[in-house]
Design a protein around this motif. Structure first.
Motif, PDB file in Angstrom:
ATOM      1  N   GLU A 229     -73.306 -87.251  56.923  1.00 53.22           N
ATOM      2  CA  GLU A 229     -74.435 -88.066  57.369  1.00 53.22           C
ATOM      3  C   GLU A 229     -75.756 -87.306  57.295  1.00 53.22           C
ATOM      4  O   GLU A 229     -76.801 -87.866  56.951  1.00 53.22           O
ATOM      5  CB  GLU A 229     -74.180 -88.541  58.803  1.00 53.22           C
ATOM      6  N   GLU A 230     -75.717 -86.016  57.585  1.00 54.25           N
ATOM      7  CA  GLU A 230     -76.948 -85.208  57.557  1.00 54.25           C
ATOM      8  C   GLU A 230     -77.549 -85.191  56.152  1.00 54.25           C
ATOM      9  O   GLU A 230     -78.765 -85.321  55.982  1.00 54.25           O
ATOM     10  CB  GLU A 230     -76.629 -83.779  58.015  1.00 54.25           C
ATOM     11  N   THR A 231     -76.687 -85.047  55.131  1.00 53.92           N
ATOM     12  CA  THR A 231     -77.176 -85.052  53.747  1.00 53.92           C
ATOM     13  C   THR A 231     -77.703 -86.421  53.369  1.00 53.92           C
ATOM     14  O   THR A 231     -78.762 -86.542  52.740  1.00 53.92           O
ATOM     15  CB  THR A 231     -76.039 -84.646  52.788  1.00 53.92           C
ATOM     16  N   MET A 232     -76.986 -87.485  53.756  1.00 57.36           N
ATOM     17  CA  MET A 232     -77.426 -88.846  53.418  1.00 57.36           C
ATOM     18  C   MET A 232     -78.767 -89.186  54.057  1.00 57.36           C
ATOM     19  O   MET A 232     -79.536 -89.980  53.516  1.00 57.36           O
ATOM     20  CB  MET A 232     -76.361 -89.861  53.849  1.00 57.36           C
ATOM     21  N   GLN A 233     -79.070 -88.572  55.201  1.00 52.29           N
ATOM     22  CA  GLN A 233     -80.339 -88.839  55.869  1.00 52.29           C
ATOM     23  C   GLN A 233     -81.537 -88.306  55.085  1.00 52.29           C
ATOM     24  O   GLN A 233     -82.679 -88.671  55.366  1.00 52.29           O
ATOM     25  CB  GLN A 233     -80.337 -88.215  57.279  1.00 52.29           C
ATOM     26  N   ARG A 234     -81.266 -87.442  54.089  1.00 47.67           N
ATOM     27  CA  ARG A 234     -82.355 -86.878  53.290  1.00 47.67           C
ATOM     28  C   ARG A 234     -82.514 -87.583  51.939  1.00 47.67           C
ATOM     29  O   ARG A 234     -83.429 -87.273  51.181  1.00 47.67           O
ATOM     30  CB  ARG A 234     -82.110 -85.384  53.044  1.00 47.67           C
ATOM     31  N   LYS A 236     -83.514 -89.975  49.082  1.00 47.55           N
ATOM     32  CA  LYS A 236     -84.636 -90.881  48.787  1.00 47.55           C
ATOM     33  C   LYS A 236     -84.514 -91.451  47.369  1.00 47.55           C
ATOM     34  O   LYS A 236     -85.508 -91.699  46.693  1.00 47.55           O
ATOM     35  CB  LYS A 236     -85.979 -90.172  48.981  1.00 47.55           C
ATOM     36  N   ARG A 281     -88.481 -91.120  51.717  1.00 43.12           N
ATOM     37  CA  ARG A 281     -87.214 -91.748  52.098  1.00 43.12           C
ATOM     38  C   ARG A 281     -87.441 -93.092  52.769  1.00 43.12           C
ATOM     39  O   ARG A 281     -86.702 -94.055  52.523  1.00 43.12           O
ATOM     40  CB  ARG A 281     -86.437 -90.819  53.037  1.00 43.12           C
ATOM     41  N   GLU A 282     -88.466 -93.190  53.612  1.00 43.49           N
ATOM     42  CA  GLU A 282     -88.727 -94.434  54.333  1.00 43.49           C
ATOM     43  C   GLU A 282     -88.954 -95.592  53.362  1.00 43.49           C
ATOM     44  O   GLU A 282     -88.475 -96.709  53.573  1.00 43.49           O
ATOM     45  CB  GLU A 282     -89.945 -94.280  55.253  1.00 43.49           C
ATOM     46  N   VAL A 285     -85.525 -96.639  51.796  1.00 43.73           N
ATOM     47  CA  VAL A 285     -84.710 -97.453  52.697  1.00 43.73           C
ATOM     48  C   VAL A 285     -85.262 -98.865  52.799  1.00 43.73           C
ATOM     49  O   VAL A 285     -84.514 -99.853  52.770  1.00 43.73           O
ATOM     50  CB  VAL A 285     -84.633 -96.789  54.091  1.00 43.73           C
ATOM     51  N   LYS A 307     -75.438 -91.421  46.354  1.00 41.09           N
ATOM     52  CA  LYS A 307     -74.718 -90.347  47.036  1.00 41.09           C
ATOM     53  C   LYS A 307     -74.919 -89.042  46.292  1.00 41.09           C
ATOM     54  O   LYS A 307     -74.527 -88.929  45.128  1.00 41.09           O
ATOM     55  CB  LYS A 307     -73.228 -90.671  47.118  1.00 41.09           C
TER      56      LYS A 307
END
Length: 479
Positions: A229-234, A236, A281-282, A285, A307
């Motif tokens: 999850e930490e990697t996916m949060q970055r 973009k 990233r924002e 999303v 991914k």
């Protein structure tokens, strides 16, 4: 270890070699309170641990451990893996001779502990000069079904698979790149459990089973790549599939820029899918929510976060978890792209089709060409002065690997046979002269190919994986 367990497993003293002995195992059990039993070629420590209440840990809590020295046992291994957290169950695969088989499965009580084990113990020097590989182990619940009539819809395939097998949860069907009203001739069938998938495979695999009058192909689908999850949060970058082949990168960029002009950095399109890179990233999303299901050039697109996977040694990492730190220049993006062969595992450089089988999640390596201007200065170099990341081909990787070990080049021997429909099928046997007198005198894959290039590439991939002593995929153990 009670007397019944000892008798049922040929005796604890029979399964010990070298410095490992019954006293060491008994001391470990007394210290931890865990039970130990050997069955079906594996020795189980725990499962559940003392005082455990409730169901077993969820999917994603187990790691696969490879390259274990054959004379190393639980009294040495368990304390190492306890550093990452509480062990629910430790399964060491055993030979009848008493040696271990070089690999094990460790189930933790939480996913976080399993991820920590991968981070701190992958490539860990467990003995001088002996490094283990640790990666996530997931029960495979998905089958690849090939040679399906292209006019069949998802509902037709789902109904038919539920008639002939039990535990079907879903069917994944991809539309043809050139005709969106047809499928691509294959599907992925998701089952409720690994056991249900294994039973279905056992029923369907003989090759004589037919659906709608067609003899189908059946095999395990490659497990989807798990990303923390930490990697996916970055991330973009968006993965966009189901595009028309005629749709251009410029059109995609324009469409994704509509919700916020200038948000898209660049677009990379490959056949009927694309990677859309955003500056923030924002914005990525937000664009995913807006664009998923929209039509571009008449095609309804699917949009997800891409991914990230490691670029260096991508062909090897699903077996031994040799993952470098997540630096920006080592990341490429992968998603459920169906253009690639199921049978080739994780090797990005192989052709887009082999044996008619596909993978739901192969790596897609982005490669570029640059203009060669007159007068450009060129310097002669040897390929062996390059880094392994410069090679996409398994054949080149194997040659490079042998050179770096000061071995003679690999020797390729070609063999052929004829299929039932008259096709010439090819396979290569590879001999590594430097180790030919050892326990493995040659390497030959269990798949046949219709082209020379595919056969050579597959043999090289097979050899590379076996040289790493990781010749068994975790999903095959309980099949």
């Amino acid at each position: 270890m009670n007397e019944e367990n000892i008798d049922g497993t040929n005796g604890c003293s029979k399964v010990r070699t070298g410095t490992q002995n019954e006293a060491a195992l008994l001391a470990l059990m007394e210290k931890t309170g865990y039970n130990m039993v050997q069955e079906n070629g594996q020795r189980k420590f725990g499962g559940p641990p003392p005082g455990w209440e409730g169901p077993p840990p969820p999917r994603g809590c187990e790691v696969f451990v490879g390259k274990i020295p054959r004379d190393m046992y639980e009294d040495e291994l368990v304390p190492v893996f306890e550093r990452a957290g509480k062990i629910y169950e430790f399964r060491l695969m055993m030979e009848f001779s008493g040696e271990n088989r070089g690999y094990a499965f460790v189930m933790y009580t939480t996913k976080e502990e399993a991820q920590l084990a991968i981070r701190i113990l992958n490539n860990y020097e467990i003995r001088p000069g002996k490094f283990i590989g640790v990666c996530v182990s997931l029960d495979n619940c998905r089958l690849f079904i090939g040679a399906i009539p292209k006019e069949k819809k998802k509902e037709d395939i789902l109904d038919e698979m539920r008639k002939v097998t039990e535990g079907v949860v879903d069917v994944i069907v991809y539309p043809s790149a050139t005709d969106k009203t047809k499928n691509r001739g294959f599907a992925f069938v998701e089952y409720e459990s690994h056991r249900a998938a294994a039973m279905a495979r056992r029923k369907l695999i003989p090759g004589t089973f037919q659906l709608w009058g067609h003899t189908i192909q059946v095999d395990w689908a490659d497990p989807e790549k798990e990303v923390d999850e930490e990697t996916m949060q970055r991330v973009k970058v968006l993965y966009v599939r189901n595009l028309m082949i005629s749709t251009t990168e410029e059109t995609i960029k324009a469409e994704f820029n509509k919700f916020k002009p200038g948000a898209v950095e660049r677009v990379k399109k490959l056949r009927d899918y694309a990677f859309v890179h955003f500056f923030n990233r924002e914005d990525a999303v937000a664009a995913m929510s807006v664009m998923n299901g929209k039509c571009i050039d008449g095609a309804s697109i699917e949009v997800t976060l891409a991914k990230p996977v490691n670029k260096e040694n991508t062909w090897r990492q699903h077996l031994n978890g040799q993952i470098s730190p997540n630096s920006e220049n080592l990341i490429v993006f992968t998603n459920k792209e169906e253009n690639h062969p199921k049978t080739l595992g994780k090797l990005p450089a192989l052709p887009a089709r082999l044996n008619g089988q596909h993978s739901p999640s192969p790596p897609e390596v982005e490669r570029c060409t640059y203009p060669f201007y007159p007068g450009t200065k060129l310097t002669p170099i040897s390929m062996y002065s390059l880094k392994s990341s410069h090679f996409n081909s398994a054949v080149m990787h194997l040659d490079y690997y042998c050179n770096k070990n000061n071995w003679a080049p690999p020797e390729y021997y070609l063999y052929s046979t004829t299929s039932q429909d008259g096709k010439v099928l090819l396979v290569y046997k590879i001999v590594i002269p430097a180790i030919a007198n050892g326990s493995q005198s040659y390497f030959m894959p269990d798949k046949l190919c219709t082209t020379l290039e595919d056969a050579k590439e597959l043999a090289a991939q097979f050899t590379l994986l076996h040289l790493g002593n990781l010749d068994i995929c975790p999903c095959q153990i309980s099949c």
